[in-house]
Design a protein around this motif. Structure first.
Motif: not given
Length: 275
Positions: A181-190
């Motif tokens: 599930w690699p995703t591009l998004g805001a850094g706080f999500i991980d």
């Protein structure tokens, strides 16, 4: 998912694998993980190889395509993808075998700083907007009000599935595996995804947030963005558990709800102190 052992693979599949790996001396089916029908650690004349696979008609085979697409960009933190092939109805990925054990997420575990350090290093890696990648604002659109979706937008490469089975600890290093599930998004999500896993492992929400606090993406995140995403995770896990109410999914739903409740309580306290 029921696993298929090495001895139960068809002769063409075993031959195709050995063509890419050299002679197989021994094979052991992995116990960890939930989404691969084939998950075998091979001992070969050229060293250890991990092979995972799904049937080509399985809708989840798209997750292997995502994993293959992102592999070049995450190689500093993950086992190297050596090859991909389709044979006799199977989609197969072959990885360099990696040493280590699965991470321990229990409160006080010495593994936790290593996991957060790897998460921080991942946030510094660059990955293009590949067609196989998810975008956070689209992936969680069903759980977030349209006006708030922009809070999830970003260009940070995210793993998003911080199950302890997906983290290998080897000495002082933590490696990430299973990039379904690699995703591009805001850094706080991980960090947020890890928080729910930590609550599930026995941390209080406060303790879990303290564990990820060294991550700049967490400390710099807008409070409202984190609150919105905490609610999104609670809704997502509730839906997952309702569709398949097995113990670990129910546990994750309860953990996500506990974190959302913690965020809501803190918001109420802040609003009360300002009024």
């Amino acid at each position: 998912m029921q696993r298929t052992d090495w001895d139960h693979l068809t002769a063409p599949v075993r031959a195709a694998i050995e063509h890419r790996t050299s002679t197989v001396r021994a094979a052991r089916t992995a116990e960890a993980g939930k989404n691969s029908a084939i998950a075998i650690l091979l001992s070969t004349t050229d060293g250890p190889i991990f092979v995972k696979g799904l049937r080509t008609d399985d809708p989840r085979v798209a997750s292997q395509e995502r994993e293959a697409a992102v592999s070049t960009y995450v190689s500093p933190l993950s086992p190297e993808l050596l090859w991909q092939t389709e044979v006799d109805g199977w989609n197969l990925l072959g990885f360099q075998g990696a040493p280590g054990r699965h991470a321990d997420y229990a409160p006080g575990s010495p593994d936790l700083p290593k996991v957060v350090d790897t998460m921080q290093r991942l946030a510094l890696l660059w990955c293009p907007d590949l067609p196989q990648l998810k975008r956070a604002e689209r992936r969680w659109a069903a759980y977030v009000e349209p006006a708030d979706l922009s809070l999830l937008r970003g260009d940070t490469l995210l793993h998003t599935d911080y199950s302890p089975d997906n983290v290998l600890i080897d000495g002082d290093a933590a490696r990430l595996v299973d990039w379904a599930w690699p995703t591009l998004g805001a850094g706080f999500i991980d960090p947020s995804c890890l928080i729910v896993r930590l609550v599930f492992a026995g941390h209080t929400p406060e303790q879990a947030e303290a564990c990820v606090s060294p991550a700049p993406a967490w400390t710099s995140a807008p409070t409202r963005a984190v609150d919105v995403f905490a609610s999104a995770l609670a809704r997502m896990w509730a839906q997952i558990a309702a569709a398949d109410p097995n113990p670990w999914k129910n546990g994750m739903a309860k953990a996500a709800l506990a974190w959302e409740a913690h965020r809501r309580a803190r918001l109420r306290m802040t609003e009360s102190s300002e009024s």
